[in-house]
Scaffold this motif. Structure first.
Motif, PDB file in Angstrom:
ATOM      1  N   ARG A   3       0.831  -1.208   0.000  1.00 32.34           N
ATOM      2  CA  ARG A   3       0.000   0.000   0.000  1.00 32.34           C
ATOM      3  C   ARG A   3       0.866   1.260   0.000  1.00 32.34           C
ATOM      4  NH1 ARG A   3      -5.170   1.369   0.952  1.00 32.34           N
ATOM      5  NH2 ARG A   3      -5.582   3.376   1.955  1.00 32.34           N
ATOM      6  N   LEU A   4       1.953   1.239   0.793  1.00 31.47           N
ATOM      7  CA  LEU A   4       2.858   2.386   0.858  1.00 31.47           C
ATOM      8  C   LEU A   4       3.524   2.634  -0.493  1.00 31.47           C
ATOM      9  CD1 LEU A   4       4.350   4.538   2.523  1.00 31.47           C
ATOM     10  CD2 LEU A   4       6.041   2.794   3.113  1.00 31.47           C
ATOM     11  N   SER A   5       3.938   1.555  -1.157  1.00 25.32           N
ATOM     12  CA  SER A   5       4.584   1.690  -2.468  1.00 25.32           C
ATOM     13  C   SER A   5       3.628   2.278  -3.495  1.00 25.32           C
ATOM     14  CB  SER A   5       5.116   0.344  -2.947  1.00 25.32           C
ATOM     15  OG  SER A   5       4.057  -0.581  -3.142  1.00 25.32           O
ATOM     16  N   SER A   6       2.339   1.907  -3.424  1.00 17.98           N
ATOM     17  CA  SER A   6       1.331   2.456  -4.342  1.00 17.98           C
ATOM     18  C   SER A   6       1.150   3.958  -4.129  1.00 17.98           C
ATOM     19  CB  SER A   6      -0.015   1.750  -4.141  1.00 17.98           C
ATOM     20  OG  SER A   6       0.064   0.400  -4.505  1.00 17.98           O
ATOM     21  N   ILE A   7       1.146   4.370  -2.867  1.00 14.78           N
ATOM     22  CA  ILE A   7       1.001   5.791  -2.537  1.00 14.78           C
ATOM     23  C   ILE A   7       2.206   6.583  -3.037  1.00 14.78           C
ATOM     24  CG2 ILE A   7       0.882   7.462  -0.644  1.00 14.78           C
ATOM     25  CD1 ILE A   7      -0.651   5.316   0.966  1.00 14.78           C
ATOM     26  N   LEU A   8       3.413   6.035  -2.826  1.00 13.70           N
ATOM     27  CA  LEU A   8       4.638   6.714  -3.252  1.00 13.70           C
ATOM     28  C   LEU A   8       4.694   6.860  -4.772  1.00 13.70           C
ATOM     29  CD1 LEU A   8       7.313   5.091  -0.897  1.00 13.70           C
ATOM     30  CD2 LEU A   8       6.567   7.480  -0.909  1.00 13.70           C
ATOM     31  N   ILE A   9       4.337   5.796  -5.489  1.00 16.45           N
ATOM     32  CA  ILE A   9       4.340   5.846  -6.956  1.00 16.45           C
ATOM     33  C   ILE A   9       3.325   6.861  -7.460  1.00 16.45           C
ATOM     34  CG2 ILE A   9       3.649   4.527  -9.010  1.00 16.45           C
ATOM     35  CD1 ILE A   9       6.468   3.986  -8.227  1.00 16.45           C
ATOM     36  N   THR A  10       2.171   6.925  -6.815  1.00 13.70           N
ATOM     37  CA  THR A  10       1.136   7.897  -7.200  1.00 13.70           C
ATOM     38  C   THR A  10       1.630   9.325  -6.999  1.00 13.70           C
ATOM     39  OG1 THR A  10      -0.607   6.337  -6.560  1.00 13.70           O
ATOM     40  CG2 THR A  10      -1.249   8.643  -6.809  1.00 13.70           C
ATOM     41  N   ILE A  11       2.252   9.589  -5.841  1.00 13.43           N
ATOM     42  CA  ILE A  11       2.765  10.935  -5.538  1.00 13.43           C
ATOM     43  C   ILE A  11       3.852  11.338  -6.531  1.00 13.43           C
ATOM     44  CG2 ILE A  11       4.048  12.315  -3.862  1.00 13.43           C
ATOM     45  CD1 ILE A  11       2.637  10.701  -1.647  1.00 13.43           C
ATOM     46  N   ILE A  12       4.807  10.436  -6.772  1.00 15.25           N
ATOM     47  CA  ILE A  12       5.926  10.728  -7.685  1.00 15.25           C
ATOM     48  C   ILE A  12       5.413  11.032  -9.088  1.00 15.25           C
ATOM     49  CG2 ILE A  12       7.926   9.721  -8.865  1.00 15.25           C
ATOM     50  CD1 ILE A  12       8.472   8.166  -6.215  1.00 15.25           C
ATOM     51  N   ASN A  13       4.480  10.215  -9.572  1.00 12.79           N
ATOM     52  CA  ASN A  13       3.972  10.407 -10.933  1.00 12.79           C
ATOM     53  C   ASN A  13       3.040  11.607 -11.061  1.00 12.79           C
ATOM     54  OD1 ASN A  13       4.883   8.117 -12.836  1.00 12.79           O
ATOM     55  ND2 ASN A  13       4.372   7.045 -10.957  1.00 12.79           N
ATOM     56  N   THR A  14       2.382  11.961  -9.965  1.00 11.65           N
ATOM     57  CA  THR A  14       1.561  13.184  -9.978  1.00 11.65           C
ATOM     58  C   THR A  14       2.467  14.403 -10.124  1.00 11.65           C
ATOM     59  OG1 THR A  14      -0.109  12.160  -8.559  1.00 11.65           O
ATOM     60  CG2 THR A  14      -0.119  14.554  -8.700  1.00 11.65           C
ATOM     61  N   LEU A  15       3.582  14.402  -9.402  1.00 13.04           N
ATOM     62  CA  LEU A  15       4.532  15.518  -9.478  1.00 13.04           C
ATOM     63  C   LEU A  15       5.148  15.628 -10.876  1.00 13.04           C
ATOM     64  CD1 LEU A  15       6.369  15.145  -6.039  1.00 13.04           C
ATOM     65  CD2 LEU A  15       4.791  16.961  -6.708  1.00 13.04           C
ATOM     66  N   THR A  16       5.582  14.506 -11.441  1.00 11.75           N
ATOM     67  CA  THR A  16       6.187  14.540 -12.783  1.00 11.75           C
ATOM     68  C   THR A  16       5.171  14.928 -13.851  1.00 11.75           C
ATOM     69  OG1 THR A  16       5.840  12.135 -12.963  1.00 11.75           O
ATOM     70  CG2 THR A  16       8.017  12.895 -12.274  1.00 11.75           C
ATOM     71  N   LEU A  17       3.908  14.545 -13.632  1.00  9.15           N
ATOM     72  CA  LEU A  17       2.846  14.938 -14.564  1.00  9.15           C
ATOM     73  C   LEU A  17       2.651  16.455 -14.543  1.00  9.15           C
ATOM     74  CD1 LEU A  17       0.620  13.689 -16.484  1.00  9.15           C
ATOM     75  CD2 LEU A  17      -0.946  13.947 -14.553  1.00  9.15           C
ATOM     76  N   LEU A  18       2.652  17.025 -13.343  1.00  8.07           N
ATOM     77  CA  LEU A  18       2.505  18.474 -13.200  1.00  8.07           C
ATOM     78  C   LEU A  18       3.702  19.214 -13.797  1.00  8.07           C
ATOM     79  CD1 LEU A  18       1.082  18.662  -9.555  1.00  8.07           C
ATOM     80  CD2 LEU A  18      -0.168  19.088 -11.683  1.00  8.07           C
ATOM     81  N   ILE A  19       4.905  18.633 -13.671  1.00 12.03           N
ATOM     82  CA  ILE A  19       6.104  19.243 -14.243  1.00 12.03           C
ATOM     83  C   ILE A  19       6.047  19.222 -15.764  1.00 12.03           C
ATOM     84  CG2 ILE A  19       8.611  18.937 -14.531  1.00 12.03           C
ATOM     85  CD1 ILE A  19       8.636  17.916 -11.593  1.00 12.03           C
ATOM     86  N   SER A  20       5.514  18.146 -16.332  1.00  6.89           N
ATOM     87  CA  SER A  20       5.492  17.990 -17.796  1.00  6.89           C
ATOM     88  C   SER A  20       4.553  18.971 -18.490  1.00  6.89           C
ATOM     89  CB  SER A  20       5.094  16.560 -18.164  1.00  6.89           C
ATOM     90  OG  SER A  20       3.726  16.312 -17.876  1.00  6.89           O
ATOM     91  N   ILE A  21       3.507  19.444 -17.791  1.00 10.67           N
ATOM     92  CA  ILE A  21       2.508  20.329 -18.423  1.00 10.67           C
ATOM     93  C   ILE A  21       3.117  21.668 -18.867  1.00 10.67           C
ATOM     94  CG2 ILE A  21       0.367  21.619 -18.016  1.00 10.67           C
ATOM     95  CD1 ILE A  21      -0.559  19.210 -16.311  1.00 10.67           C
ATOM     96  N   PRO A  22       3.846  22.413 -17.990  1.00  9.06           N
ATOM     97  CA  PRO A  22       4.459  23.669 -18.472  1.00  9.06           C
ATOM     98  C   PRO A  22       5.523  23.442 -19.539  1.00  9.06           C
ATOM     99  CG  PRO A  22       5.145  23.180 -16.209  1.00  9.06           C
ATOM    100  CD  PRO A  22       4.033  22.254 -16.535  1.00  9.06           C
ATOM    101  N   ILE A  23       6.232  22.299 -19.461  1.00 11.12           N
ATOM    102  CA  ILE A  23       7.235  21.991 -20.488  1.00 11.12           C
ATOM    103  C   ILE A  23       6.542  21.788 -21.832  1.00 11.12           C
ATOM    104  CG2 ILE A  23       9.052  20.399 -21.216  1.00 11.12           C
ATOM    105  CD1 ILE A  23       9.536  19.748 -18.281  1.00 11.12           C
ATOM    106  N   LEU A  24       5.424  21.095 -21.825  1.00 14.99           N
ATOM    107  CA  LEU A  24       4.626  20.890 -23.040  1.00 14.99           C
ATOM    108  C   LEU A  24       4.144  22.222 -23.606  1.00 14.99           C
ATOM    109  CD1 LEU A  24       2.341  17.761 -22.451  1.00 14.99           C
ATOM    110  CD2 LEU A  24       3.836  18.163 -24.406  1.00 14.99           C
ATOM    111  N   PHE A  25       3.720  23.117 -22.718  1.00 13.46           N
ATOM    112  CA  PHE A  25       3.226  24.427 -23.150  1.00 13.46           C
ATOM    113  C   PHE A  25       4.319  25.199 -23.881  1.00 13.46           C
ATOM    114  CE2 PHE A  25       3.082  28.998 -22.210  1.00 13.46           C
ATOM    115  CZ  PHE A  25       1.905  29.337 -22.870  1.00 13.46           C
ATOM    116  N   VAL A  26       5.528  25.229 -23.302  1.00 16.48           N
ATOM    117  CA  VAL A  26       6.640  25.949 -23.925  1.00 16.48           C
ATOM    118  C   VAL A  26       7.006  25.328 -25.267  1.00 16.48           C
ATOM    119  CG1 VAL A  26       9.073  26.576 -23.680  1.00 16.48           C
ATOM    120  CG2 VAL A  26       7.557  26.745 -21.710  1.00 16.48           C
ATOM    121  N   ALA A  27       7.007  23.992 -25.327  1.00 20.09           N
ATOM    122  CA  ALA A  27       7.379  23.298 -26.564  1.00 20.09           C
ATOM    123  C   ALA A  27       6.342  23.498 -27.665  1.00 20.09           C
ATOM    124  CB  ALA A  27       7.563  21.814 -26.286  1.00 20.09           C
TER     125      ALA A  27
END
Length: 289
Positions: A3-27
């Protein structure tokens, strides 16, 4: 642990998803604004065009990276939150290939750096650094400062106005202050080598005098031009400064790659734990007659 690993993977991928959005906008920005990237509207039309051309050179890799980050983050989120095993399995395969690719790239970067035998700047009698093309990696020299690659890079430097600090100088003291701690690119590209013996006037203007040595063996003295879009961009000292800067940054990039590699391996181990947990829960859900 599952359960802890699922939460950690969700948090990490949520952060990287949010990071990718402004990069996509600039590109993607140039596709909706007549091919111009953010900030290219300022300055002259020619400078803006060169800056835009410079951005186009990195736009496709930039866009590819942003899309990859967005898709892989989405796969990880759906796989961990929705317990979709097929998505999580795809996520693990892509992550494995990414780790493998990064290992190869890090080894390649390290190899390029270690084949560089250049010691850095050569200080002349006036203490001004001069960079030559000797001793640098043959691969780096061929793919950066030779032929069409150099023309693209030169346009990038002109568009980015790397010598802008010296343009407003009115005395040699002002110029030295503007370049108090010049990087290798500014040292090699923004002023003629001091062994040429040119007399400084102001801004980017230098005057050839009787004491000048325009026939210096490497040709930098005759290559120099007072025009802001020419200067010493075609000089050997400028190309040497670029190679020196890339070699220095390459060392930092290798260390950064190793850090990212360690992080990705940790994420991969956590994702494997999540996949194993989801897989075992699916089997527990089956009822046998």
């Amino acid at each position: 642990m599952g359960r802890l690993s699922s939460i950690l993977i969700t948090i990490i991928n949520t952060l990287t998803l949010l990071i990718s959005i402004p990069i996509l906008f600039v590109a993607l920005f140039p596709f909706f604004h007549e091919g111009r990237f953010p900030g290219a509207a300022g300055g002259g039309d020619d400078d803006a065009a060169k800056a835009t051309q410079c951005f186009k050179t990195i736009q496709i890799p930039f866009l590819t990276f942003a899309l990859f980050l967005f898709i892989i983050s989405l796969l990880g989120m759906i796989g961990s939150c929705g317990k979709v095993t097929s998505f999580l399995w795809t996520y693990l395969v892509v992550m494995f290939l990414l780790i493998l690719g990064l290992i190869c790239f890090t080894i390649f970067t390290f190899e390029v750096i270690t084949t560089t035998k250049a010691t850095g700047a050569i200080l002349n009698e006036n203490g001004h650094p001069f960079y030559s093309l000797k001793g640098y990696s043959p691969w780096l020299t061929k793919h950066v400062v030779d032929g069409r690659s150099w023309e693209k890079l030169k346009n990038c430097m002109v568009g980015a106005k790397v010598c802008h600090n010296t343009a407003g100088a009115y005395s040699i003291i002002d110029m030295k202050r503007a370049l108090e701690r010049p990087n290798p690119i500014q040292s090699g590209c923004c002023m003629p080598p001091t062994f040429c013996g040119f007399t400084y006037i102001n801004g980017t203007i230098w005057e050839v005098t009787k004491k000048s040595k325009p026939n210096y063996p490497n040709g930098d003295c005759t290559t120099w031009n007072n025009k802001e879009d020419v200067l010493c961009y075609n000089c050997e000292s400028c190309k040497g400064g670029i190679l020196q800067s890339l070699t220095k940054e390459g060392k930092s990039l290798t260390k950064f790659n190793i850090s990212i590699l360690v992080f990705l391996i940790i994420v991969y181990i956590i994702a494997c734990s999540t996949f194993k947990n989801n897989h075992s829960q699916q089997y527990k859900g089956y009822s046998y007659p």
